[in-house]
Scaffold this active site. Structure first.
Site, mmCIF file in Angstrom:
data_model
loop_
_atom_site.group_PDB
_atom_site.id
_atom_site.type_symbol
_atom_site.label_atom_id
_atom_site.label_comp_id
_atom_site.label_asym_id
_atom_site.label_seq_id
_atom_site.Cartn_x
_atom_site.Cartn_y
_atom_site.Cartn_z
ATOM 1 N N HIS A 167 0.823 -1.210 0.000
ATOM 2 C CA HIS A 167 0.000 0.000 0.000
ATOM 3 C C HIS A 167 0.855 1.257 0.000
ATOM 4 O O HIS A 167 0.437 2.305 -0.481
ATOM 5 C CB HIS A 167 -0.976 -0.025 1.168
ATOM 6 C CG HIS A 167 -2.027 -1.049 0.950
ATOM 7 N ND1 HIS A 167 -2.008 -2.265 1.571
ATOM 8 C CD2 HIS A 167 -3.090 -1.055 0.119
ATOM 9 C CE1 HIS A 167 -3.024 -2.982 1.142
ATOM 10 N NE2 HIS A 167 -3.697 -2.271 0.262
ATOM 11 N N GLU A 412 -11.122 -10.639 -3.931
ATOM 12 C CA GLU A 412 -9.675 -10.592 -3.707
ATOM 13 C C GLU A 412 -9.187 -11.751 -2.835
ATOM 14 O O GLU A 412 -8.015 -11.841 -2.523
ATOM 15 C CB GLU A 412 -9.270 -9.242 -3.120
ATOM 16 C CG GLU A 412 -10.057 -8.808 -1.906
ATOM 17 C CD GLU A 412 -9.686 -7.393 -1.445
ATOM 18 O OE1 GLU A 412 -8.682 -6.845 -1.902
ATOM 19 O OE2 GLU A 412 -10.428 -6.861 -0.600
ATOM 20 N N ASP A 436 -4.496 -8.298 -3.817
ATOM 21 C CA ASP A 436 -4.653 -9.310 -2.773
ATOM 22 C C ASP A 436 -4.932 -10.685 -3.368
ATOM 23 O O ASP A 436 -4.509 -11.696 -2.826
ATOM 24 C CB ASP A 436 -5.777 -8.910 -1.808
ATOM 25 C CG ASP A 436 -5.285 -7.899 -0.786
ATOM 26 O OD1 ASP A 436 -4.162 -8.067 -0.292
ATOM 27 O OD2 ASP A 436 -6.006 -6.919 -0.512
ATOM 28 N N CYS A 483 -9.834 -3.526 -10.272
ATOM 29 C CA CYS A 483 -9.258 -2.311 -9.687
ATOM 30 C C CYS A 483 -7.898 -2.521 -9.029
ATOM 31 O O CYS A 483 -7.390 -1.633 -8.363
ATOM 32 C CB CYS A 483 -10.235 -1.693 -8.686
ATOM 33 S SG CYS A 483 -10.462 -2.706 -7.224
HETATM 34 C C1 PEP Z 1 -6.537 -5.175 -4.293
HETATM 35 O O1 PEP Z 1 -6.324 -5.924 -3.346
HETATM 36 O O2 PEP Z 1 -6.273 -5.481 -5.486
HETATM 37 C C2 PEP Z 1 -7.120 -3.837 -4.075
HETATM 38 C C3 PEP Z 1 -7.493 -3.081 -5.088
HETATM 39 O O3 PEP Z 1 -7.240 -3.392 -2.799
HETATM 40 P P1 PEP Z 1 -6.010 -2.890 -1.907
HETATM 41 O O4 PEP Z 1 -4.826 -2.707 -2.836
HETATM 42 O O5 PEP Z 1 -6.443 -1.637 -1.258
HETATM 43 O O6 PEP Z 1 -5.816 -4.015 -0.952
HETATM 44 MG MG MG Z 2 -7.172 -5.529 -1.394
#
Ligand code: PEP
Ligand code: MG
Length: 553
Positions: A167, A412, A436, A483
């Site tokens: 992140h 995810e 994820d 996403c």
């Molecule tokens: C993901 O896990 O792909 C996602 C978009 O959520 P985050 O990156 O916030 O875990």
């Molecule tokens: Mg995620």
């Protein structure tokens, strides 16, 4: 750190909180030690010696024993006990008038600071005081630390720990901050005041570049700026394939200040608003009114284009320190009480978020997205809570949308992907979180630099889960978006379109390049290539077939 009294009944809890902080600090230093093993012998020895000294101070040392006894006898909070103990040790060392011991005081303070940081989970402060153009070199940075950096002032950062899909890296990408994470050679190499080049695309850090390298990079930077200007011209053009299929391109938002970027690249909506920003870098929790105001501004800013707001997704590498009272340290945070599991346990947190979202939904289209869903039962529980919150607001005559906003789920977790048919019946839309999904499918921590080279969304298992989820969404007649970071990499675009994805959400900075790629794709050819790829058993062969399609082979 303010001192506070701990009631007698809570002393045990405070002692274990301190012990957990000691264990976390030890783990962190062990990690650093293992990274140091690849260094040249002299540096390895010097750093190893220092880290061993730190580890000693964190075992059954005077420092640890002293803090434990202060918590127990003085009944003070762990943070102030650490500070009091450090001051006392420092005073007694200084009184001995010995140069060696005086130098150790610095090390003890360093260990004390680490402990306090683990206790408070507080972000680093003070970026604002740094001169313009500073490159930050750190052991590790949290997403909350990164959120405090102003890209006009900070030129970028590099860290010893971390992975490209963490992140922290995502936050950097969305702020447009050049960053290279997980660089183990950083140890001992860099001193304040040195010239440093960060090559985020190649994942390279160059310290003290030669004049030739420097001018080469200056030339590359100019070329990049030029390319960006050219891409800006795409803003008003549709994201449509050569054979006329329109693709919906939306923006992922980490912080409200990125709204401008989303608008400037012509995003069709906010496909993922990570609501964690509301909880970062503060001691208290945001209330309904504050969350409503923040969301309303975004909804109004998007002027009729949908805003997909995700409920709190903390846990793993995203722990907000003001939530420490709600989350016990997990044995394995990635598999622990995180995301929707936390929201369903701490109902008040969830209800506050849902109420704010419903109220913001009165100002424009909102969609509610749930992170880390594993079962349809979780979605049904949230829907019930959403209805109750809506009834409460209607009773207070607070305007909310009718019908209620769509309630969607992140796909995810591999188990969610495999039961996508059931989830499609329980929810109104899917958003595939490949970050994820890759991590959990391949059992590779996305923020661990030691295994970063094994993280690969082109693994056939990940692609099959994406394909199965997309098909389940079609069968269930619900929209599906992707996403994760894959969405923002034009290399993957033909494959994702070929698998049936028509809606992609990504960091605003990535959107123009992906749009450009879409406009050059023939969807029939991309679908054929995706089918061929899905027949492969090997990620290397898949990458080669994709590169060949992209003209990169
Ligand atoms: C993901 O896990 O792909 C996602 C978009 O959520 P985050 O990156 O916030 O875990
Ligand atoms: Mg995620």
């Amino acid at each position: 750190m303010p001192e506070s009294r701990v009631p007698a009944a809570k002393v045990g809890e405070e002692l274990s909180r301190f012990e957990r902080a000691v264990a976390a600090a030890r783990r962190q230093i062990q990690k650093l030690k293992s990274r140091a093993s690849g260094l040249p012998p002299a540096a390895k020895e010097e750093i190893g010696y220092l880290l061993d000294a730190y580890l000693q101070m964190l075992s059954d040392s005077r420092l640890v024993r002293g803090v434990l006894s202060r918590i127990e006898t003085d009944r003070v909070n762990a943070e102030s006990a650490v500070q009091a103990e450090i001051s006392e040790i420092a005073k007694s060392f200084e009184a001995m008038d010995d140069a060696y011991l005086a130098a150790r005081v610095q090390d003890i303070r360093e260990v004390g600071n680490r402990l306090v940081r683990h206790l408070t989970k507080a972000p680093l402060q003070g970026f604002a005081l740094l001169p313009e153009g500073t490159v930050i070199v750190a052991e590790d940075l949290s997403p909350a630390d990164t959120a405090l950096m102003d890209p006009h002032q900070i030129a970028g950062f590099t860290t010893l720990l971390g992975g490209a899909e963490s992140h922290t890296a995502i936050m950097a990408r969305s702020l447009g901050l050049p960053a290279v994470v997980g660089v183990s050679q950083l140890f001992g190499e860099v001193r304040s005041g040195k010239m440093i080049i960060l090559d985020g695309s190649a994942g390279q850090v160059i310290v003290d570049p030669t004049p030739e390298t420097l001018s080469d990079y200056r030339r590359r930077k100019r070329a990049l700026d030029k390319e960006r200007q050219n891409l800006a011209r795409l803003r008003r053009l549709p994201a449509v394939t050569k054979d006329g299929v329109e693709i919906d391109l939306q923006a992922n938002l980490e912080l409200p200040r990125e709204l401008e970027n989303a608008l400037s690249v012509g995003a069709g909506g906010i496909g993922l608003l990570r609501s964690e920003f509301l909880y970062m870098n503060r001691d208290d929790l945001p209330g309904e009114a504050e969350q409503y105001e923040a969301l309303r501004e975004l909804v109004e800013g998007m002027a009729g284009r949908p805003v997909t707001v995700r409920t709190l997704d903390v846990g793993g590498d995203k722990l907000a320190y003001n939530l420490a009272g709600h989350i016990e340290e997990s044995v394995n945070p990635a598999l622990g009480l995180r995301a929707i599991r936390l929201s369903l346990k701490e109902r008040a947190l969830l209800e506050t978020q849902l109420a704010a979202m419903l109220r913001a939904g009165a100002h424009g289209p909102i969609r509610i997205l749930l992170p880390m869903i594993a079962t349809a039962g979780e979605v049904r529980q949230v829907r019930e809570i959403l209805k109750k919150v809506a009834t409460r607001l209607r009773r207070r005559r607070v305007p909310i949308p009718d019908p209620l906003p769509p309630l969607g789920v992140m796909i995810e977790v591999p188990g969610a992907a495999l039961s996508a048919d059931a989830l499609a019946r329980a929810s109104d839309f899917f958003s595939i979180g490949t970050n994820d999904l890759t991590m959990y499918t391949l059992a590779i921590d996305r923020s661990d630099d030691q295994v970063a080279h094994l993280y690969n969304p082109l693994h056939p298992a990940v692609l099959r889960l994406i394909q199965f989820t997309t098909e389940a969404a079609f069968r269930g007649r619900i929209p599906v978006c992707l996403c994760g970071e894959m969405a923002g990499d034009p290399r993957y675009t033909p494959l994702l379109l070929g698998l049936g994805i028509r809606d992609l959400s990504m960091a605003a900075v990535s959107l123009p390049r992906v749009k450009q790629r879409i406009r050059s794709i023939d969807l029939i050819a991309a679908t054929r290539r995706a089918n061929l790829i899905m027949d492969q058993a090997d990620a290397g062969r898949i990458a080669a077939l994709l590169d060949d399609f992209n003209g990169l082979a």
